[in-house]
Design an enzyme around this catalytic site. Structure first.
Site, PDB file in Angstrom:
ATOM      1  N   ARG A  12     -36.327  18.888   5.800  1.00 53.23           N
ATOM      2  CA  ARG A  12     -36.818  18.109   4.668  1.00 53.23           C
ATOM      3  C   ARG A  12     -35.688  17.278   4.114  1.00 53.23           C
ATOM      4  O   ARG A  12     -34.522  17.696   4.146  1.00 53.23           O
ATOM      5  CB  ARG A  12     -37.290  19.020   3.530  1.00 53.23           C
ATOM      6  CG  ARG A  12     -38.725  19.486   3.622  1.00 53.23           C
ATOM      7  CD  ARG A  12     -39.737  18.346   3.431  1.00 53.23           C
ATOM      8  NE  ARG A  12     -41.097  18.829   3.561  1.00 53.23           N
ATOM      9  CZ  ARG A  12     -41.763  18.966   4.716  1.00 53.23           C
ATOM     10  NH1 ARG A  12     -41.197  18.645   5.867  1.00 53.23           N
ATOM     11  NH2 ARG A  12     -43.006  19.410   4.720  1.00 53.23           N
ATOM     12  N   GLU A  37     -37.823   9.809   0.831  1.00 52.50           N
ATOM     13  CA  GLU A  37     -38.529   9.043   1.868  1.00 52.50           C
ATOM     14  C   GLU A  37     -39.893   8.574   1.362  1.00 52.50           C
ATOM     15  O   GLU A  37     -40.490   9.261   0.531  1.00 52.50           O
ATOM     16  CB  GLU A  37     -38.673   9.893   3.151  1.00 52.50           C
ATOM     17  CG  GLU A  37     -39.533  11.133   2.999  1.00 52.50           C
ATOM     18  CD  GLU A  37     -39.552  11.997   4.259  1.00 52.50           C
ATOM     19  OE1 GLU A  37     -38.484  12.376   4.757  1.00 52.50           O
ATOM     20  OE2 GLU A  37     -40.662  12.292   4.718  1.00 52.50           O
ATOM     21  N   HIS A  84     -39.950  10.701  10.029  1.00 53.18           N
ATOM     22  CA  HIS A  84     -40.656  11.969   9.811  1.00 53.18           C
ATOM     23  C   HIS A  84     -41.762  12.183  10.858  1.00 53.18           C
ATOM     24  O   HIS A  84     -42.947  12.321  10.514  1.00 53.18           O
ATOM     25  CB  HIS A  84     -41.236  12.016   8.391  1.00 53.18           C
ATOM     26  CG  HIS A  84     -41.455  13.410   7.886  1.00 53.18           C
ATOM     27  ND1 HIS A  84     -41.269  13.782   6.585  1.00 53.18           N
ATOM     28  CD2 HIS A  84     -41.863  14.541   8.525  1.00 53.18           C
ATOM     29  CE1 HIS A  84     -41.558  15.074   6.436  1.00 53.18           C
ATOM     30  NE2 HIS A  84     -41.914  15.549   7.605  1.00 53.18           N
TER      31      HIS A  84
HETATM   32  C1  GLV Z   1     -43.765  18.308   8.388  1.00 53.33           C
HETATM   33  O1  GLV Z   1     -42.761  17.943   7.894  1.00 53.33           O
HETATM   34  C2  GLV Z   1     -44.351  19.588   8.117  1.00 53.33           C
HETATM   35  O2  GLV Z   1     -43.916  20.264   7.179  1.00 53.33           O
HETATM   36  O3  GLV Z   1     -45.291  19.946   8.828  1.00 53.33           O
END
Ligand code: GLV
Length: 333
Positions: A243, A272, A290
């Site tokens: 994250r 982000e 991401h």
């Molecule tokens: C993506 O970042 C998730 O947490 O699935």
């Protein structure tokens, strides 16, 4: 005779048509077909009268929203991480929260490794060079990067995905794998992952390639900042598939600029989709938007699991992957 109205739910971001169709068999569904991220006010407004919602990391579910949405009973995040949820507030209001573990583990671990390789072997940097028309001749030391096989892989956060990255490193690339985690794994799991537990200081000092797979929380905020980067080898690489906010992006940009570490691969960012402007100017960083779990198969499975959770809870009072299972007990009582 009138058919009873179906319960109403909200799907806050675009999902696959087959998932929507399945939800529509059970519910009156309002969906976000344009896929724009709604403001908090618009989200609250659209949640009025909804008993369930499918959300993603772009929707924040906290006490103010919950107070304004009193009929909401279940929120299903299409993600394994749920730092966009205030879980104590959800539990206090008796709202079930679910996430999508397991279905994305291997796909995300694959991507972690993709970033390790791309970062160490300078894949993005050399591709930009080629596309810019700068490649005029081969040279012995051109884009010479860091070795991956038989080096030391460090993992911070040894949950399901961390273990997947460890297995790939140990068994696929012959790496020595070290990890640090809040709690140490049992011996059998350590052996299966080929991983050895070390302190955070040892992890930082010894890793040739450090991968972050720790969930975001107040405790993991800036787990990697200037002080930690200073403890890493100048030849080391850092990958964040966890994250934004776990890394202090400003400190990392400085460290990359000063070659305090060799390179980084980032799939997640503080704030982000904004990216720290300095990170956009340094060459020794691979930046992706991401996408660590983004294969069609896995993203479909994530959406389906979120839908399954909402269907199971609203039709049978149970859930497949609850975050706050105590709400299920309270609902049954
Ligand atoms: C993506 O970042 C998730 O947490 O699935």
């Amino acid at each position: 005779m009138n058919t009873p109205a179906k319960p109403a739910i909200l799907v806050a971001r675009r999902v696959f048509p087959e998932t929507l169709a399945r939800l529509r068999e059970h519910f009156d569904v309002e969906s976000n077909d344009t896929d724009g991220v709604w403001s908090q006010d618009e989200l609250v407004q659209r949640l009025q009268g909804k008993v369930g919602a499918l959300t993603t990391g772009s929707e924040r579910i906290g006490p103010e929203l919950l107070a304004a949405c009193p009929v909401l009973k279940v929120v299903a995040n299409i993600a394994v991480g749920y730092n966009n949820f205030d879980v104590p507030a959800l539990t206090a209001q008796g709202v079930l929260a679910t996430n999508t573990p397991d279905v994305l583990t291997e796909t995300t671990a694959d991507f972690g490794f993709a970033l390790v390789l791309a970062t160490a072997r300078r894949v993005a940097e050399s591709e930009h060079y080629l596309r810019a028309g700068l490649w005029k001749q081969w040279a012995l030391d051109m884009f010479a990067g860091a070795e991956v096989h038989a080096t030391t892989l460090g993992i911070l956060g040894m949950g399901r995905i961390g273990q997947g990255v460890a297995r790939r490193g140990a068994h696929g690339f012959g790496m020595k794998v070290i990890y640090h985690n809040r709690s140490r794994l049992d011996a059998a799991t350590e052996a299966a992952c080929g991983a050895t537990y070390v302190s955070k200081a040892e992890l930082l000092a010894q890793a040739d390639h450090l991968v972050l797979v720790v969930p975001y929380s107040a405790a993991s905020h800036h787990a990697i900042g200037a002080a930690e980067l200073a403890q890493m080898k100048p030849t080391a690489t850092l990958v964040n598939i966890a994250r934004g906010g776990i890394v202090d992006d400003a400190a990392l940009a400085q460290a990359l600029k000063n070659r305090q570490i060799a390179a980084a691969g980032l799939d997640v960012f503080e704030g982000e989709p904004s990216v720290h402007p300095e990170l956009l100017t340094v060459p020794n960083v691979v930046l992706t938007p991401h996408i660590a779990s983004a294969t069609l198969k896995t993203r479909r499975a994530m959406a389906e699991l979120a839908a399954d959770n909402v269907i199971a809870f609203l039709t049978q009072g149970r859930a497949l992957t609850p975050i706050n299972p105590e709400v299920l007990g309270a609902a049954a009582a």
